[in-house]
Design a protein around this motif. Structure first.
Motif, PDB file in Angstrom:
ATOM      1  N   ALA A 176     -25.121  44.870  13.134  1.00 57.99           N
ATOM      2  CA  ALA A 176     -24.793  44.720  14.555  1.00 57.99           C
ATOM      3  C   ALA A 176     -24.684  43.247  14.929  1.00 57.99           C
ATOM      4  N   SER A 177     -25.564  42.418  14.349  1.00 57.63           N
ATOM      5  CA  SER A 177     -25.522  40.985  14.626  1.00 57.63           C
ATOM      6  C   SER A 177     -24.237  40.363  14.091  1.00 57.63           C
ATOM      7  N   GLN A 178     -23.773  40.824  12.951  1.00 48.62           N
ATOM      8  CA  GLN A 178     -22.501  40.336  12.403  1.00 48.62           C
ATOM      9  C   GLN A 178     -21.336  40.714  13.320  1.00 48.62           C
ATOM     10  N   ARG A 179     -21.382  41.930  13.874  1.00 50.72           N
ATOM     11  CA  ARG A 179     -20.342  42.351  14.825  1.00 50.72           C
ATOM     12  C   ARG A 179     -20.372  41.473  16.073  1.00 50.72           C
ATOM     13  N   LEU A 180     -21.580  41.164  16.544  1.00 50.08           N
ATOM     14  CA  LEU A 180     -21.711  40.285  17.710  1.00 50.08           C
ATOM     15  C   LEU A 180     -21.149  38.905  17.394  1.00 50.08           C
ATOM     16  N   LEU A 181     -21.467  38.373  16.238  1.00 50.21           N
ATOM     17  CA  LEU A 181     -20.952  37.059  15.847  1.00 50.21           C
ATOM     18  C   LEU A 181     -19.425  37.066  15.825  1.00 50.21           C
ATOM     19  N   GLN A 182     -18.834  38.096  15.251  1.00 52.50           N
ATOM     20  CA  GLN A 182     -17.363  38.188  15.222  1.00 52.50           C
ATOM     21  C   GLN A 182     -16.797  38.296  16.635  1.00 52.50           C
ATOM     22  N   ARG A 183     -17.475  39.034  17.480  1.00 54.08           N
ATOM     23  CA  ARG A 183     -17.032  39.173  18.877  1.00 54.08           C
ATOM     24  C   ARG A 183     -17.084  37.822  19.580  1.00 54.08           C
ATOM     25  N   LEU A 184     -18.153  37.076  19.387  1.00 54.82           N
ATOM     26  CA  LEU A 184     -18.278  35.753  20.010  1.00 54.82           C
ATOM     27  C   LEU A 184     -17.183  34.810  19.523  1.00 54.82           C
ATOM     28  N   LYS A 185     -16.886  34.859  18.230  1.00 52.54           N
ATOM     29  CA  LYS A 185     -15.845  33.994  17.683  1.00 52.54           C
ATOM     30  C   LYS A 185     -14.464  34.358  18.230  1.00 52.54           C
ATOM     31  N   SER A 186     -14.290  35.600  18.644  1.00 47.78           N
ATOM     32  CA  SER A 186     -12.991  36.032  19.168  1.00 47.78           C
ATOM     33  C   SER A 186     -12.811  35.716  20.658  1.00 47.78           C
ATOM     34  N   MET A 187     -13.880  35.326  21.323  1.00 45.88           N
ATOM     35  CA  MET A 187     -13.824  35.042  22.760  1.00 45.88           C
ATOM     36  C   MET A 187     -13.406  33.591  22.966  1.00 45.88           C
ATOM     37  N   SER A 188     -12.250  33.382  23.543  1.00 48.52           N
ATOM     38  CA  SER A 188     -11.718  32.022  23.687  1.00 48.52           C
ATOM     39  C   SER A 188     -12.557  31.154  24.617  1.00 48.52           C
ATOM     40  N   ASP A 189     -13.248  31.756  25.571  1.00 43.86           N
ATOM     41  CA  ASP A 189     -14.020  30.966  26.531  1.00 43.86           C
ATOM     42  C   ASP A 189     -15.468  30.730  26.092  1.00 43.86           C
ATOM     43  N   ALA A 190     -15.931  31.415  25.063  1.00 48.47           N
ATOM     44  CA  ALA A 190     -17.319  31.282  24.613  1.00 48.47           C
ATOM     45  C   ALA A 190     -17.455  30.135  23.619  1.00 48.47           C
ATOM     46  N   HIS A 191     -18.561  29.405  23.726  1.00 45.56           N
ATOM     47  CA  HIS A 191     -18.873  28.373  22.741  1.00 45.56           C
ATOM     48  C   HIS A 191     -20.206  28.742  22.097  1.00 45.56           C
ATOM     49  N   LEU A 192     -20.154  29.071  20.818  1.00 45.36           N
ATOM     50  CA  LEU A 192     -21.356  29.426  20.069  1.00 45.36           C
ATOM     51  C   LEU A 192     -22.097  28.140  19.721  1.00 45.36           C
ATOM     52  N   CYS A 193     -23.293  27.981  20.286  1.00 42.13           N
ATOM     53  CA  CYS A 193     -24.063  26.741  20.103  1.00 42.13           C
ATOM     54  C   CYS A 193     -25.044  26.799  18.943  1.00 42.13           C
ATOM     55  N   ALA A 194     -25.811  27.877  18.863  1.00 38.15           N
ATOM     56  CA  ALA A 194     -26.880  27.947  17.862  1.00 38.15           C
ATOM     57  C   ALA A 194     -27.333  29.382  17.660  1.00 38.15           C
ATOM     58  N   LYS A 195     -28.029  29.592  16.567  1.00 40.32           N
ATOM     59  CA  LYS A 195     -28.716  30.862  16.350  1.00 40.32           C
ATOM     60  C   LYS A 195     -30.033  30.818  17.108  1.00 40.32           C
ATOM     61  N   THR A 196     -30.561  32.000  17.415  1.00 41.46           N
ATOM     62  CA  THR A 196     -31.841  32.095  18.122  1.00 41.46           C
ATOM     63  C   THR A 196     -32.724  33.146  17.452  1.00 41.46           C
ATOM     64  N   VAL A 197     -34.013  33.062  17.740  1.00 40.28           N
ATOM     65  CA  VAL A 197     -34.963  34.088  17.316  1.00 40.28           C
ATOM     66  C   VAL A 197     -35.869  34.386  18.509  1.00 40.28           C
ATOM     67  N   ALA A 198     -35.917  35.651  18.885  1.00 41.83           N
ATOM     68  CA  ALA A 198     -36.829  36.092  19.941  1.00 41.83           C
ATOM     69  C   ALA A 198     -38.093  36.613  19.258  1.00 41.83           C
ATOM     70  N   GLU A 199     -39.223  36.011  19.616  1.00 39.32           N
ATOM     71  CA  GLU A 199     -40.489  36.337  18.966  1.00 39.32           C
ATOM     72  C   GLU A 199     -41.486  36.850  19.991  1.00 39.32           C
ATOM     73  N   ASP A 200     -42.011  38.035  19.742  1.00 40.61           N
ATOM     74  CA  ASP A 200     -43.018  38.635  20.606  1.00 40.61           C
ATOM     75  C   ASP A 200     -44.388  38.109  20.179  1.00 40.61           C
ATOM     76  N   PRO A 201     -45.060  37.314  21.045  1.00 41.18           N
ATOM     77  CA  PRO A 201     -46.369  36.772  20.649  1.00 41.18           C
ATOM     78  C   PRO A 201     -47.417  37.860  20.406  1.00 41.18           C
ATOM     79  N   GLN A 202     -47.232  39.042  20.993  1.00 37.44           N
ATOM     80  CA  GLN A 202     -48.176  40.148  20.776  1.00 37.44           C
ATOM     81  C   GLN A 202     -47.851  40.930  19.505  1.00 37.44           C
ATOM     82  N   GLN A 203     -46.696  40.642  18.922  1.00 34.49           N
ATOM     83  CA  GLN A 203     -46.224  41.258  17.683  1.00 34.49           C
ATOM     84  C   GLN A 203     -46.072  42.779  17.781  1.00 34.49           C
ATOM     85  N   LYS A 204     -45.762  43.252  18.986  1.00 38.23           N
ATOM     86  CA  LYS A 204     -45.454  44.674  19.154  1.00 38.23           C
ATOM     87  C   LYS A 204     -44.003  44.946  18.767  1.00 38.23           C
ATOM     88  N   TRP A 205     -43.170  43.895  18.863  1.00 39.51           N
ATOM     89  CA  TRP A 205     -41.755  43.996  18.514  1.00 39.51           C
ATOM     90  C   TRP A 205     -41.458  43.050  17.368  1.00 39.51           C
TER      91      TRP A 205
END
Length: 139
Positions: free
Chosen positions: A64-93
């Motif tokens: 799914a992340s690869q599909r999102l990356l391809q979608r972002l690359k296809s959007m002429s107005d979007a500028h892909l700046c960086a990768k991110t990581v969302a981290e749950d400090p409680q480690q439930k997710w």
């Protein structure tokens, strides 16, 4: 979105894998974005992991992340700046990989979140780049 899920979004650490790395927290300003990525007035953090907040196998999340990356690359107005990581400090997710994207309108960012079945995305806008949760389900 129920209150526990909203609380989890608000308590998450959103790490931007830039140089230097930045940790974005909901409700806090991140003025360093102006220095690292000059010329942009807004950013969003979006992921394709765990659609509709259902824990999903890692292989499915990566596809799914690869599909999102391809979608972002296809959007002429979007500028892909960086990768991110969302981290749950409680480690439930488990950690969720995503992307920092500049130059999208708020509506386009919300639509992108909806397209990838996300309950919410993170939005940062000038003048202070204060991080906020945008609920995609209400659009």
């Amino acid at each position: 979105m129920d209150s526990e899920l909203l609380k989890a979004y608000k308590n998450t650490n959103y790490t931007i894998l830039a140089r230097p790395e930045l940790c974005v927290r909901i409700g806090e300003a991140e003025l360093a974005l102006r220095e690292i990525y000059p010329g942009y007035s807004s950013f969003c953090i979006v992921t394709a992991y765990n659609p509709k907040s259902k824990k999903t196998p890692e292989a499915d999340n990566r596809r799914a992340s690869q599909r999102l990356l391809q979608r972002l690359k296809s959007m002429s107005d979007a500028h892909l700046c960086a990768k991110t990581v969302a981290e749950d400090p409680q480690q439930k997710w488990p950690d969720e990989r995503g992307f920092l994207v500049a130059n999208l309108s708020k509506q386009d960012a919300l639509a992108l979140g909806q397209e990838f079945s996300q309950h919410a995305i993170v939005w940062l806008q000038e003048p202070r780049f204060r991080a906020e949760i945008l609920i995609c389900d209400e659009v």
